[in-house]
Scaffold this motif. Structure first.
Motif, mmCIF file in Angstrom:
data_model
loop_
_atom_site.group_PDB
_atom_site.id
_atom_site.type_symbol
_atom_site.label_atom_id
_atom_site.label_comp_id
_atom_site.label_asym_id
_atom_site.label_seq_id
_atom_site.Cartn_x
_atom_site.Cartn_y
_atom_site.Cartn_z
ATOM 1 N N UNK B 64 2.412 -1.565 -10.540
ATOM 2 C CA UNK B 64 2.786 -0.381 -9.771
ATOM 3 C C UNK B 64 2.095 -0.377 -8.415
ATOM 4 N N UNK B 66 1.300 -2.981 -6.677
ATOM 5 C CA UNK B 66 2.002 -3.923 -5.802
ATOM 6 C C UNK B 66 3.239 -3.276 -5.200
ATOM 7 N N UNK B 67 3.960 -2.493 -6.051
ATOM 8 C CA UNK B 67 5.167 -1.844 -5.531
ATOM 9 C C UNK B 67 4.821 -0.819 -4.465
ATOM 10 N N UNK B 68 3.733 -0.061 -4.692
ATOM 11 C CA UNK B 68 3.314 0.928 -3.681
ATOM 12 C C UNK B 68 2.992 0.250 -2.356
ATOM 13 N N UNK B 70 4.110 -2.567 -1.331
ATOM 14 C CA UNK B 70 5.353 -3.057 -0.740
ATOM 15 C C UNK B 70 6.067 -1.956 0.039
ATOM 16 N N UNK B 71 6.094 -0.724 -0.536
ATOM 17 C CA UNK B 71 6.715 0.388 0.192
ATOM 18 C C UNK B 71 6.010 0.595 1.531
ATOM 19 N N UNK B 74 6.971 -2.175 3.991
ATOM 20 C CA UNK B 74 8.326 -1.965 4.514
ATOM 21 C C UNK B 74 8.314 -0.906 5.601
ATOM 22 N N UNK B 75 7.686 0.233 5.318
ATOM 23 C CA UNK B 75 7.743 1.326 6.294
ATOM 24 C C UNK B 75 6.985 0.949 7.557
ATOM 25 N N UNK B 76 5.847 0.221 7.412
ATOM 26 C CA UNK B 76 5.085 -0.169 8.600
ATOM 27 C C UNK B 76 5.851 -1.167 9.450
ATOM 28 N N UNK B 77 6.714 -1.997 8.829
ATOM 29 C CA UNK B 77 7.457 -2.948 9.648
ATOM 30 C C UNK B 77 8.698 -2.320 10.256
#
Lengths: 155, 106, 87
Positions: B64, B66-68, B70-71, B74-77
């Protein structure tokens, strides 16, 4: 070589996101990752820009500095919004990087810190919009420019 | 140990909620499109980062987390890309920002 | 604690909706919709933790990606009148 690295990254992402480790699902993952790599190779998008390896050794150091910078400018932006003293200004800065990836990194770093936004770019001249003259001075001192040039490491 | 983690999460959530609400107030209050982009950037960076750090304190180490992360990545990029595209398009449609202009503008 | 975060997200969403209703130009509305998407991503993951079902994070990841693609697609359509390819 680049395709192999892309395949490994995609497969790691699949394994981390799936959470089920039986033979059927892992083989399905391998098939779909291979298909993605084939599509990327056919579209000719595997090049230096897709995976900038020359960033890697100094990336962690730069990210730490960037997070500290984002924190400080978040505080400053909150102060400006609460006080209501907004004096926007627009100006141009010159970027001293060589490769396109480093220029994009510089422009994205300017935009990521709240208070300054890159609105236009031509070759190596950026047009920056700042919320206040303090934010504008932060960009005009070229500290971030030097950091990104150091991160690029071509000179 | 549980108590310390709970307190850390509470502090992170407090900072994040404050920054998100101030960003939304700025979105309403500031005068033109280019200034509002700064407020939206505040929601995207400060708010998201602290909410995600606070949730990471609660999960510990698992898939979990790792998924957090990843979110967050994504938002930072994607956040600066959308901000830049919006600002660039507004300039292409000849909307000039209010305030003073220093030197020659592209 | 998660409930407090959810309430903060709800207040933010309402304030952003005010900007969407007021907005003078199209860019204001697009920017506000993008911010609303970010707040919804945070809200989905907070709700997952609040109801002890962390599987909601998958939905949050998908929402973040679709939010980005949708915003860029709308802006591209607005700028050039087509989504690329053969006209």
């Amino acid at each position: 070589m680049k395709s192999l690295i892309l395949f490994m990254v995609l497969l790691t992402l699949w394994l981390l996101m799936s959470g089920y480790y039986n033979i059927l699902l892992i083989s399905l993952g391998i098939i779909s990752c291979a298909f993605c790599v084939y599509v990327a190779k056919r579209g000719k998008i595997i090049d230096d820009e897709g995976l900038p390896i020359f960033f890697m050794p100094r990336l962690l150091n730069y990210l730490m500095w960037l997070f500290k910078e984002i924190l400080m400018s978040n505080l400053a932006t909150a102060k400006v919004i609460i006080n209501g003293k907004v004096e926007p200004e627009t100006f141009t800065v010159k970027a001293s990087q060589v490769t396109d990836v480093a220029k994009v990194t510089y422009a994205n770093s300017i935009t990521l810190t709240p208070g300054t936004v890159t609105t236009k770019m031509q070759k190596n001249i950026f047009e920056v919009h700042a919320l206040n003259s303090d934010f504008g001075d932060d960009v005009r001192t070229n500290e971030m420019d030097k950091k990104v040039t150091w991160l690029e490491g071509k000179k | 140990m549980e108590l310390i983690l709970d307190i850390l999460t509470g502090i992170c959530f407090f900072i994040a909620s404050l920054s998100v609400i101030i960003g939304a107030c700025g979105l309403i209050k500031l005068p033109d499109v280019f200034s509002r982009i700064h407020a939206a950037g505040m929601i995207d960076t400060g708010g998201t980062a602290f909410f995600i750090i606070g949730m990471v304190f609660q999960t510990g180490w698992s898939l979990i987390t790792v998924k957090l992360i990843l979110i967050g990545v994504f938002i930072f990029f994607t956040s600066p890309v959308t901000s830049h595209v919006t600002a660039n398009l507004a300039r292409q449609k000849n909307i000039l920002p209010v305030g003073k202009k220093i030197g020659k503008i592209l | 604690m998660f409930l407090a975060g959810l309430i903060a997200c709800a207040i933010t969403g309402i304030l952003i909706l005010v900007r969407i209703i007021l907005g003078e130009t199209t860019f204001d509305r697009i920017l506000a919709v993008n911010s609303l998407g970010t707040v919804i991503v945070i809200g989905i993951s907070l709700h997952g933790f609040y109801s002890n079902r962390p599987e909601f994070l998958d939905i949050a990841i998908v929402y973040a990606l679709i939010n980005f693609i949708g915003t860029v697609a709308v802006l591209k359509l607005f700028s050039s009148g087509s989504l690329g390819g053969d006209k």
